[in-house]
Every structure is written in structure tokens, then in C-alpha cells.
Design a protein around this motif. Structure first.
Motif, mmCIF file in Angstrom:
data_model
loop_
_atom_site.group_PDB
_atom_site.id
_atom_site.type_symbol
_atom_site.label_atom_id
_atom_site.label_comp_id
_atom_site.label_asym_id
_atom_site.label_seq_id
_atom_site.Cartn_x
_atom_site.Cartn_y
_atom_site.Cartn_z
ATOM 1 N N GLU A 229 -0.953 -2.635 5.969
ATOM 2 C CA GLU A 229 -1.538 -2.154 7.220
ATOM 3 C C GLU A 229 -0.583 -1.264 7.979
ATOM 4 O OE1 GLU A 229 -0.961 -5.267 6.436
ATOM 5 O OE2 GLU A 229 0.247 -6.241 7.965
ATOM 6 N N ALA A 230 0.575 -0.972 7.404
ATOM 7 C CA ALA A 230 1.542 -0.172 8.140
ATOM 8 C C ALA A 230 1.265 1.322 8.035
ATOM 9 C CB ALA A 230 2.941 -0.466 7.615
ATOM 10 N N LEU A 231 0.546 1.759 7.019
ATOM 11 C CA LEU A 231 0.354 3.191 6.785
ATOM 12 C C LEU A 231 -1.116 3.516 6.621
ATOM 13 C CD1 LEU A 231 3.222 3.727 4.261
ATOM 14 C CD2 LEU A 231 3.132 4.621 6.548
ATOM 15 N N LEU A 232 -1.509 4.668 7.196
ATOM 16 C CA LEU A 232 -2.892 5.138 7.114
ATOM 17 C C LEU A 232 -2.896 6.524 6.511
ATOM 18 C CD1 LEU A 232 -4.340 4.858 10.704
ATOM 19 C CD2 LEU A 232 -5.025 3.499 8.793
ATOM 20 N N ALA A 233 -3.857 6.805 5.659
ATOM 21 C CA ALA A 233 -4.041 8.169 5.178
ATOM 22 C C ALA A 233 -5.341 8.680 5.776
ATOM 23 C CB ALA A 233 -4.122 8.190 3.655
ATOM 24 N N HIS B 61 -0.876 0.782 -8.546
ATOM 25 C CA HIS B 61 -0.153 1.944 -9.049
ATOM 26 C C HIS B 61 0.440 2.757 -7.914
ATOM 27 C CE1 HIS B 61 -3.213 0.783 -11.936
ATOM 28 N NE2 HIS B 61 -2.436 1.297 -12.874
ATOM 29 N N PHE B 62 0.158 2.372 -6.670
ATOM 30 C CA PHE B 62 0.609 3.090 -5.480
ATOM 31 C C PHE B 62 0.170 4.552 -5.534
ATOM 32 C CE2 PHE B 62 3.287 0.320 -2.889
ATOM 33 C CZ PHE B 62 3.316 -0.781 -3.687
ATOM 34 N N LEU B 63 -1.057 4.779 -5.996
ATOM 35 C CA LEU B 63 -1.572 6.138 -6.117
ATOM 36 C C LEU B 63 -2.692 6.348 -5.115
ATOM 37 C CD1 LEU B 63 -1.880 6.613 -9.948
ATOM 38 C CD2 LEU B 63 -0.264 7.705 -8.467
ATOM 39 N N LEU B 64 -2.655 7.487 -4.421
ATOM 40 C CA LEU B 64 -3.745 7.857 -3.535
ATOM 41 C C LEU B 64 -4.509 8.969 -4.230
ATOM 42 C CD1 LEU B 64 -4.948 7.481 -0.699
ATOM 43 C CD2 LEU B 64 -3.474 9.294 0.092
ATOM 44 N N VAL C 285 2.425 7.372 -3.536
ATOM 45 C CA VAL C 285 2.910 7.215 -2.163
ATOM 46 C C VAL C 285 4.264 6.524 -2.112
ATOM 47 C CG1 VAL C 285 0.593 7.192 -1.260
ATOM 48 C CG2 VAL C 285 1.708 5.058 -1.763
ATOM 49 N N SER C 286 4.740 5.946 -3.219
ATOM 50 C CA SER C 286 6.044 5.296 -3.145
ATOM 51 C C SER C 286 7.160 6.312 -3.299
ATOM 52 C CB SER C 286 6.153 4.226 -4.215
ATOM 53 O OG SER C 286 5.956 4.786 -5.479
ATOM 54 N N VAL C 287 6.969 7.346 -4.129
ATOM 55 C CA VAL C 287 7.997 8.375 -4.252
ATOM 56 C C VAL C 287 7.587 9.674 -3.590
ATOM 57 C CG1 VAL C 287 9.110 7.509 -6.300
ATOM 58 C CG2 VAL C 287 7.167 8.968 -6.540
ATOM 59 N N LEU D 261 8.473 -3.072 -6.995
ATOM 60 C CA LEU D 261 9.226 -3.254 -8.238
ATOM 61 C C LEU D 261 8.317 -3.301 -9.447
ATOM 62 C CD1 LEU D 261 11.917 -5.874 -7.294
ATOM 63 C CD2 LEU D 261 12.307 -3.550 -8.047
ATOM 64 N N GLU D 262 7.110 -3.874 -9.281
ATOM 65 C CA GLU D 262 6.242 -3.955 -10.439
ATOM 66 C C GLU D 262 5.132 -2.921 -10.376
ATOM 67 O OE1 GLU D 262 5.306 -8.054 -10.120
ATOM 68 O OE2 GLU D 262 3.377 -7.601 -9.212
ATOM 69 N N LYS D 263 5.398 -1.798 -9.734
ATOM 70 C CA LYS D 263 4.418 -0.712 -9.684
ATOM 71 C C LYS D 263 4.149 -0.232 -11.104
ATOM 72 C CE LYS D 263 5.717 3.554 -9.026
ATOM 73 N NZ LYS D 263 6.092 4.865 -8.520
ATOM 74 N N VAL D 264 2.873 -0.185 -11.474
ATOM 75 C CA VAL D 264 2.505 0.210 -12.836
ATOM 76 C C VAL D 264 2.573 1.730 -12.934
ATOM 77 C CG1 VAL D 264 0.703 0.061 -14.561
ATOM 78 C CG2 VAL D 264 0.958 -1.758 -12.907
ATOM 79 N N PRO D 265 3.217 2.280 -13.949
ATOM 80 C CA PRO D 265 3.253 3.743 -14.074
ATOM 81 C C PRO D 265 1.859 4.316 -14.320
ATOM 82 C CG PRO D 265 4.658 2.713 -15.717
ATOM 83 C CD PRO D 265 3.994 1.614 -14.988
#
Lengths: 558, 445
Positions: free
Chosen positions: A194-198, A233-236, A250-252, A452-456
Motif C-alpha cells: 500500500e506504499a506505492l500507487l501507479a 514478478h514485481f512487473l507492472l 518496479v523493483s529495479v 529476494l524471491e522475485k521470480v524472473p
């Protein structure tokens, strides 16, 4: 050692003691032997019974798959692994007893139609805490609203067409931020927490803090119509008017893939939570499935006669619901055959679709929302009779079920409405995955572990368990290469060597006789196998020929 | 109408006071935990990388000897004591926890060829180039006393090795022949020999305690039975074996360290084929010692490295080397299976961890759980190419690395020639000999 050493060169030493013992199914003790001192006997002897469907839920090995022939050691290891998996799935099924909460339900009495029950009645009939979850935010000034719940279901973010963006904790009604971005807002999404909004604004994609501070303006994603966040996957994923599907990590902070969908303007997008594949709906009635690893769609499904207006996929990835300009609402089976399971003609086309965690389907048609329910969690919703309906004060622009709550959030031109839908939410959450009651420390720890366990992104494909399958092609390739390199096949059955025997049984004639016996046996086996194969082939040919009636189009059959 | 809404009582999900633990309800339903396989894969990759990051096996170097270390012996009861004999006749007793030398004895003139401790731990035996066998007390001499052996036996020939029985008051020495001595007598109770060459080492079997194995210069390994006072059988290899070591967990299994850069694990009952050929060293293997678990062993080689091999695999799982460590003569695995000691000919004894990335000391229960989980993940995903590449990667000194490349090319050339020979001769006329059988010349009973 008193015993004579074992003879024979081809007797390997017993190494089974060092390897894992083969697990035999546990034999329960004879109930008669467990009599207590008082002579009483256990009235329910043996282990407690476990329902089979629950055990099936936890089974992960696909036993129907055929693996290539492997060495004896590998085969025994596989058997041990399968036996262990059975045991552990039974134990996991037993642990279901510890789940404390029950899902909600709504039943009409005396054949009463649940669709006729209105929200006010439900609010009257339930407890205060649940009644407080139903609220209406009248926001007519800043245009139709789109909304998004965070992954834990505690926080709600909404954005109005005229620039109003707000984020709040909707359970305690505590406002986190409220700003006007001075530009049209087309879609809004929470990122991993909840800390970040797109926010997809008129020109570019902006990332805001939950205090309303603008953090990033990503100019490479322009004219974005829809956003989807892939949490593991931390993907938008962004779908734009220019026809590009862009994946942003969004992680890198890098754009992983910008795929040209080659189908004009993209404004229908949904994600499959089971395998992180993006579903895009097109104006020629097709739905295409995309993964960032491939430049071409993974699959294209022809769904409707006109354009596709809404797509939704359920949380297990088994069913896809689509609605189109031809006023049809169809449910497709995504695992296996991509065929429609059920169809329903709607009086008014559904522009928005959403699935809940327990498999309820909601469709927003104009200013009316209809909710359909299925028999249980595993079955598709039956489209015959709606479960609940509700009329809103304006046309619907956004729909999402709140995770882990029996609540449906609707964004419409009059603001935001939170509706009560008993039986929509998953009653038992897992504290280590998404915990609505997590503290700040727990959120921080969870965030670090998730990063740490973000899937590529390269691992996104139609079957998420593909990585666990035996790579049969490489195996066969490796075998061929080894045979070539060594000059002979080390795994081929060694030619039969008769064992040397005493007392004259090892004379040349008897050795030859023994060899002959084994050779004849193998020859007979081969002949039997080839006969069987021939019979099978004949059967198949007959079945084919007596099946369908010959038609003029047979000439095109390969 | 009957209606029930899902509602949680926060008292069941939020802790009462700041001093309580947080409540974490669990639901193991696979739909709540998607992407199991890819997430586990990423976790396994991280675990493998961290294992390489934390791999710091070197612990300490004990220096004090003034000539190369020729033999090492462990104290049977005390983990912290180790005895070493040097090439100038000096025997030192070290304390591993304080990493210092607690006692020095000038035991022999010339090399100390062998040293072994008695099973009770009260005394130890040494043999040297001066043809004597001496027995010493494990505790030092009292105040004002001189350093004197308890017992000295003068022999006629040079003794090259000694080993003590694991249960009885009997020891065996080797030189020209294998002698079995009773501790109280000055003459051996029996002498056994088979062949005409000198014998370089002798070892008692820890499980079947009447069995002995010895290595001779005429490339054979002979097994003896002490009760019948005869040799049992022998196996002749391609090249000479330097030492053997019996598996402490399996009575019939032993490993031989050979001059042809390989180690051979034999099953005593079937000596014509070794159970496994362990090929990874690039120079003669000088010593081998088993872990007390019986699942792994460590080997010391003339190329300046020590390697740890699992018993059932032919490739080493670990290699330890240092710039300062020269040819490693002796290696021992401590009795708690955690540490490895090696004595080399540059006068130092080095102490290493057996598991390079292990955290020493007491672990909390969370650390233990994380360690076990990571271990299982690494095991489950060990065959995946990315993970295998990282797990196998070791830095090697240039000499060993270039030797490995050279020997690989030579082996490939030899194999190509064999394959061509088989291809271009009448099928069946050239027998295909497996790698295991290639190095055995004969077995004699």
C-alpha cells in the motif's frame, strides 16, 4: 566375519542401507492389540478419515505422465518421492481442520430468489461490523471513478477521470492521501504494497507514494489505458492506445519488454493470477495471451463475434469469463481445451467483469451489477440465475472484489460504492503471504522476502510448473551424445553371461544351452510385442475408418 | 433469508500486548501460494549463492615443527588433541582449541615414519628410521622427570608404518613384512608376508577388528586376518597404493589412495572391481581418511590440495588449497566430523572446516530451521544447470587448473583412439572394458 565372502563379479555390494529406505505404506497396529487396562477398545480404530477431494487439492505430482526409462536408482528415488507426496498430502489435508473461519453465505427461504434481496436487507440482517462495510462515497464532481484494492484487502485506491486520486484504509476509513493530479486519470493500481500507487494519466505513467508525493514519471509508457500488477514478478504491465504492451520491473525500475500487440488500440486487459499471463481483448473478437519472454502471443482464442469488451480470469486460472459487443457472456476453460463452457445472452453488454477469490463472477452492465455464483469453489459460476444484483447511481467504470472480504467495490460516475456479497471472500488467509492484520515490521519483513524471491520475467509461461517437469528432450539428446562419445551405450543391457557353476555344470555345452535359452526367451518377447503392436495398429485403423461418415472435406485432412 | 458475512474478530488476529509474539495463521491451500516452483527455484538459487559467499573453510595453521610433517594421529577420546611426527624425528602434541603445541618430544633420529594412539588414549606408539618402536605416555612427564619412552623395542629392519588394534592390546607394524605385536612382548607374535617388496602402510579395520589391510611397493593391497595369522587375499593395481583407510561405518569397505592420481573404493568381498573410482586429483594421492559418518572421505595429494569426496560419487565435492600449503602428506578427519587437519611438507598443520559455509557454534532454532530449509532446497534443485554451475564453481590455483585442462585433453585423446579402435575392428573382437575394471591387474586369493 564368519560367513564366506560372496562370489561372483557382478554382485554389487549392498548399498541400500546407505540410501534412503523405501517407504512402505504405514501399517496401522491391530486394534485388538491396543486394548487398555480397563478392556475398553477404541470405537473408531485406525486413522481418522480424510475427504478425498481435500487430499486431491494438495497432490502435485501428475501420475499420468510417462517418463522415459531411467536407471534403477532413479526409479527407486521417484517411488520414494511419490510415497512421501501421498503422505504429506494426507497430512496437509488433515491440517485443514485447524482453519478457524467459515465462508459467508446467503440463502433465500422457501424458494426465495436471492437476486431479489437488496443491499439494505442484507445490511439490516448482519452484524454492525459487517454492516459498516457497506458504504457509498458520493463524488460527482471529478468524474467516473476506477478503483483498486491492495493485495491484503485493507487499502483502497481510487482515481476519478478528472484527476481526483485518493488512497485510504477503507476498514477504519482513515484517509492516507487525497490529491488532484490535474490531468485525466485512466487507471490506478497499487504496486506490491500500500506504499506505492501507479496512476495512468493522460500522457504518461506516474508513480506516487501513499502520501501523495509523486515519485516517478515514466515517459516511455505513454497513453496508457490499462494497468495490471504481477505481484510475484514485481512487473507492472501497461496497455496503451498505441498498441504496445509494456512490462516495467518496479523493483529495479527497468522496462523488461515492450511488445507490439499489432492489434490497434488496447483497452481490454486482465491478468491470470495462476500463471501471470496477460490477457488482451481485441476488437476482432479474439483474446490473446502474452508473456514478456516472447514477442508473439502465447495463444489467441476466438471468443466473440464482435469486439471483446471485458475479460476476467479466476484465481485458480481455470476459467476465463469474456463479454463482447455481441451481448454474450462466455466462460472458457483455460486448462486443457480452450473451449467455451457456458454462454449467456445479456440484455445489455457487460463492460466490466471480475472474479472473486471463491469463484463468484460479477458483470457490470450499464448501471447494474449482476453476480453469479457456482456450486463450490472449484466449479465455474452457473450463469442461469444471478446470485445478487444491484443498481447504482451511475454507469459502472470499475469493479473489483476485495480480497479476503465479502465485499465488492464498484467505481461509477457517482463515486464509489462498497457492496456486501456474502460468500465472496476467502475466509482463511495465510499470515506469511497476504495478512490484512500485519504490523509495520511484518510488512517490512514480508517486503524484503518478496523481493529476494522475485521470480524472473523469463519464467512466465502457460504452465507455471513447467520448471519442475523432467526435460525429456535434453535427456534424450544427452543420451545420444554419450553413446556417440563413448562408442557404445553404457545403459544398454549387457549381453547375458551365464554364471559359472560347479560340479561340471559349466561345461561348454551347458553354457551354450543356457545362452540359447535366454536368447530364445528374448526373441519370443520381441515377437509377442510386435504382434501386439500390429494388433493395436489394426484396431486404430478400423476405428478411424468406421468413425465419421466420409465427407468432401476429407481430402484436406492430413 | 439466512445470511452470514465473513467477519473477523480482531482479538483473534492481533496480538494483545507489545510483548507478545505476532499471530500468524497459516493456510496451506496451493491457490493461496501460487508460483511455488519458480519461487522455490529462486530461493534455491539464492541459497546456493549464499553458500558460496560464506564458504570460508580455513580456520588455523599450527606451526612449530622444524621439518615437514610426516604423520598425524588423533586422540581417541579427546577431540582437541592431535599428535604429529616430523621428518626430523620430533613428535609434537597440539591442543586444537588453543591452537598451540603442548608438548614436544625428540622421539627418533631420522624420520618419524608412523604414529598411532592406543584405544584407551593413555599412550601412543611411534616408529622411526632408527629401527625402533617406542611407546610413550600421553600425559607429559611430571615435575623434574625426563622425557622417556615407556617402552622401546629394537628391530632389525626399518619400520615404515604402525597401527594399533581398536579393541585389544595389540599393534601392527610394517616394513619388510607385517608384524603383529603384543604390547607386553618384545618380539612380534606373528609376521605375515606375501610378495617380496616393502610394505608402506598398514591399517586395522575399525568394525571387524581382526582384519588388517596393507599396501606394498609391488602395487598390491593385501588383506590379512589376525586370528588365522595369514593373508586373506590381495589385489594388484596398475600403480602403487600409498595408503588405505577403512570405512568406519561399513565393515567391508575401504578406500585406497593410489599413485595414478585416483582413489579406489573397494568392497572387500569382491576385489576384482572397485565400487567406485574417484578421479579428481592431478597428482599422486598420498593419504585418505574417512569421516566418522562413513559417507565422505578426504584425500591429500602431491598437487598441493586436499579434496573431499562423497563415497558414492566419483567427483569431489570440495577442494581446499592455499598458496602457503605445499605438498600435503597426511590428512585426518576429526572424530566429530566437523574439521579436517592436514599436515604438509612445509612444516605446518592446517585446520579446515569440513563444510566450508557452515556456521560454527550454537545455532538458534530459527537459524537451524533456515539452514535445513536451504539445505533441502539446494538438494532438490541441484541438477538445474544454473544452480549446478554455481554450486560446483571453485577457484583453483593456476598450476592445478592448467594440469586439469592438460589431463582432460590427454584423456580425451586416449578415449578417441579406443573408440576408433572399436569402430574399425570386427564387432565383438575388442572387449569394452569399463573404467572401473581398467586399473585392476589381478586379484589373488
Amino acid at each position: 566375519m564368519e560367513t564366506a565372502p560372496k562370489p561372483g563379479s557382478d554382485v554389487p555390494p549392498k548399498k541400500d542401507k546407505l540410501q534412503t529406505k523405501r517407504k512402505k505404506p504405514r501399517e496401522w497396529k491391530n486394534p485388538e492389540s491396543q486394548r487398555s487396562l480397563s478392556g475398553a477398545q477404541d470405537p473408531f480404530p485406525g486413522p481418522a478419515p480424510v475427504p478425498v477431494e481435500v487430499v486431491q487439492k494438495f497432490c502435485r505430482i501428475d501420475k499420468s505422465r510417462k517418463l522415459p526409462r531411467s536407471k534403477a536408482k532413479t526409479r527407486s528415488r521417484l517411488e520414494v518421492a511419490e510415497a512421501e507426496e501421498e503422505e504429506t498430502s494426507i497430512k496437509a489435508a488433515r491440517s485443514e481442520l485447524l482453519l478457524a473461519e467459515e465462508p459467508g453465505f446467503l440463502e433465500g427461504e422457501d424458494g426465495e430468489d436471492t437476486a431479489k434481496i437488496c443491499q439494505a436487507d442484507i445490511v439490516e440482517a448482519v452484524d454492525i461490523a459487517s454492516a459498516a462495510k457497506h458504504f457509498d462515497l458520493n463524488l460527482r464532481q471529478f468524474g467516473p471513478y476506477r478503483l483498486n484494492y491492495s493485495r491484503t484487502g485493507r487499502h483502497l485506491a481510487f482515481g476519478g477521470r478528472r484527476g481526483h486520486v485518493a488512497a485510504l484504509d477503507w476498514v477504519t476509513k482513515k484517509l492516507m492521501c487525497e490529491i488532484n493530479v490535474m490531468e485525466a486519470v485512466r487507471d490506478i493500481r497499487f504496486l506490491h504494497s500500500e506504499a506505492l500507487l501507479a496512476v495512468a494519466q493522460n500522457r504518461w505513467l506516474h508513480i506516487y507514494d501513499n502520501q501523495g508525493i509523486e515519485l516517478h514519471c515514466i515517459r516511455r509508457c505513454d497513453r496508457v489505458t490499462r494497468l495490471e500488477f504481477l505481484p510475484f514478478h514485481f512487473l507492472l504491465a501497461t496497455a496503451s492506445e498505441t498498441g504496445f504492451l509494456t512490462y516495467l520491473d518496479v523493483s529495479v525500475g527497468k522496462i523488461v519488454a515492450a511488445l507490439n500487440a499489432r492489434a490497434g488500440r488496447l483497452d481490454v486487459m486482465s491478468q491470470n493470477p495462476y500463471n501471470a499471463v496477460i490477457h488482451l481483448g481485441h476488437s476482432n473478437g479474439t483474446v490473446s495471451l502474452w508473456s514478456p519472454a516472447m514477442k508473439e502471443p502465447l495463444a489467441k482464442i476466438l471468443c466473440h463475434r464482435g469486439g471483446v469488451r471485458a475479460v476476467a480470469v479466476d484465481s485458480t486460472g481455470t476459467y476465463m469469463a469474456t463479454s463482447g459487443l455481441d451481448h454474450q457472456l462466455k466462460i472458457f476453460d483455460l486448462r486443457g481445451t480452450y473451449q467455451p463452457l457456458s454462454t449467456r445472452t445479456l440484455p445489455h453488454g457487460a463492460g466490466h467483469l471480475a472474479f472473486s477469490q471463491r469463484g463468484l463472477l460479477v458483470a457490470g452492465m450499464g448501471d447494474v451489477v449482476n453476480i453469479w455464483a457456482g456450486q463450490g469453489k472449484a466449479s465455474p459460476p452457473s450463469l442461469e440465475q444471478p446470485y445478487l444484483t444491484h443498481r447504482l447511481s451511475g454507469p459502472v467504470h470499475g469493479l473489483q472484489f476485495c480480497p479476503f472480504e465479502d465485499v465488492l467495490g464498484v467505481g461509477h460516475s457517482g463515486g464509489i460504492t462498497s457492496m456486501l456479497v456474502p460468500g465472496a471472500g476467502e475466509p482463511n488467509f495465510d499470515g506469511l503471504e497476504s495478512n490484512p492484520y500485519r504490523s509495520r515490521k511484518q510488512r517490512q519483513e514480508w517486503e524484503v522476502k518478496a523481493l529476494l524471491e522475485k521470480v524472473p520475467a523469463e519464467l512466465i509461461c502457460l504452465d507455471p510448473r513447467a520448471l519442475a517437469e523432467v526435460d525429456v528432450i535434453s535427456l534424450e539428446q544427452g543420451k545420444k551424445e554419450r553413446i556417440e562419445r563413448l562408442g557404445y551405450d553404457p545403459e544398454a543391457k549387457a549381453p547375458f553371461q551365464p554364471k559359472p557353476k560347479q560340479k561340471g555344470r559349466s561345461s561348454t555345452a551347458s553354457l551354450v544351452k543356457r545362452k540359447r535359452k535366454v536368447m530364445d526367451e528374448e526373441h519370443r518377447d520381441k515377437v509377442r510385442q510386435s504382434l501386439q503392436q500390429q494388433q493395436q495398429q489394426q484396431k486404430e485403423a478400423k476405428a478411424k475408418s468406421t468413425g465419421a461418415r466420409p465427407s468432401a472435406l476429407d481430402r484436406f485432412v492430413r | 433469508m439466512k445470511v452470514k458475512m465473513l467477519s473477523w474478530n480482531p482479538d483473534n488476529y492481533v496480538r494483545e500486548t507489545k510483548l507478545d509474539l505476532q499471530r500468524v495463521p497459516r493456510n496451506y491451500d496451493p491457490t493461496l501460494h501460487p508460483f511455488e516452483v519458480p519461487r522455490e527455484h529462486v530461493r534455491a538459487l539464492n541459497a546456493t549463492k549464499l553458500e558460496r559467499v560464506f564458504a570460508k573453510p580455513f580456520l588455523a595453521s599450527l606451526d612449530g615443527h622444524r621439518d615437514g610433517v610426516n604423520c598425524l594421529a588423533k586422540h581417541p577420546k579427546n577431540l582437541a588433541t592431535v599428535l604429529s611426527g616430523a621428518c626430523n624425528g620430533e613428535v609434537r602434541i597440539w591442543n586444537l582449541t588453543q591452537r598451540n603445541c603442548i608438548r614436544t618430544i625428540q622421539a627418533h633420529e631420522g624420520f618419524v615414519r608412523g604414529i598411532c594412539t592406543r584405544f584407551c588414549g593413555n599412550s601412543f606408539f611411534t616408529v622411526g628410521d632408527d629401527k625402533t618402536v617406542k611407546q610413550w605416555k600421553m600425559d607429559g612427564p611430571g615435575y623434574g622427570e625426563e622425557e622417556e619412552p615407556l617402552h622401546t623395542i629394537l628391530g632389525k629392519t626399518v619400520y615404515t608404518g604402525i597401527d594399533h588394534h581398536w579393541k585389544e592390546a595389540v599393534f601392527a607394524s610394517c616394513g619388510q613384512q607385517v608384524d603383529i605385536w603384543d604390547e607386553q612382548r618384545t618380539n612380534p607374535i606373528c609376521s605375515m608376508t606375501w610378495g617380496f617388496d616393502s610394505i608402506s602402510s598398514v591399517k586395522f579395520n575399525p568394525v571387524e577388528t581382526f582384519l588388517l589391510g596393507s599396501c606394498a611397493s609391488d602395487r598390491n593391497i593385501v588383506l590379512y586376518d589376525m586370528r588365522q595369522a595369514t593373508p586373506l587375499k590381495k589385489v594388484i593395481l596398475d600403480m602403487r597404493t600409498n595408503t588405505i583407510c577403512w570405512n568406519p561405518m561399513e565393515a567391508f569397505s575401504f578406500t585406497a589412495a593410489n599413485e595414478d592420481y585416483n582413489l579406489y573404493t573397494f568392497d572387500m568381498r569382491a576385489l576384482d572391481t572397485p565400487v567406485m573410482v574417484h578421479m579428481d586429483h592431478v597428482s599422486a594421492v598420498l593419504d585418505v581418511d574417512y569421516s566418522p559418518t562413513g559417507k565422505e572421505f578426504v584425500s591429500a595429494s602431491f598437487d598441493k590440495s586436499i579434496r573431499i569426496f562423497p563415497v558414492d560419487k566419483s567427483q569431489s565435492r570440495e577442494v581446499y588449497h592455499t598458496k602457503r600449503m605445499q605438498h600435503v602428506i597426511r590428512v585426518k578427519w576429526t572424530s566429530n566430523s566437523k574439521y579436517i587437519m592436514c599436515g604438509s611438507d612445509e612444516m605446518n598443520i592446517r585446520l579446515w572446516k569440513a563444510n566450508a559455509s557452515e556456521k560454527l557454534g550454537v545455532l538458534t532454532s530459527r537459524e537451524k530451521a533456515a539452514k535445513d530449509y536451504n539445505q533441502k532446497l539446494k538438494e532438490k534443485f541441484q541438477h538445474y544447470p544454473h544452480i549446478k554451475r554455481i554450486a560446483r564453481h571453485r577457484h583453483l590455483p593456476k598450476s592445478i587448473y592448467s594440469q586439469i585442462q592438460e589431463q582432460r585433453i590427454m584423456k580425451e585423446a586416449r578415449r578417441r583412439k579406443e573408440v576408433n579402435h572399436i569402430k574399425h575392428s570386427k564387432p565383438g573382437s575388442v572387449p569394452i572394458v569399463s573404467e572401473k575394471k581398467k586399473h585392476i591387474v589381478a586379484v589373488v586369493k
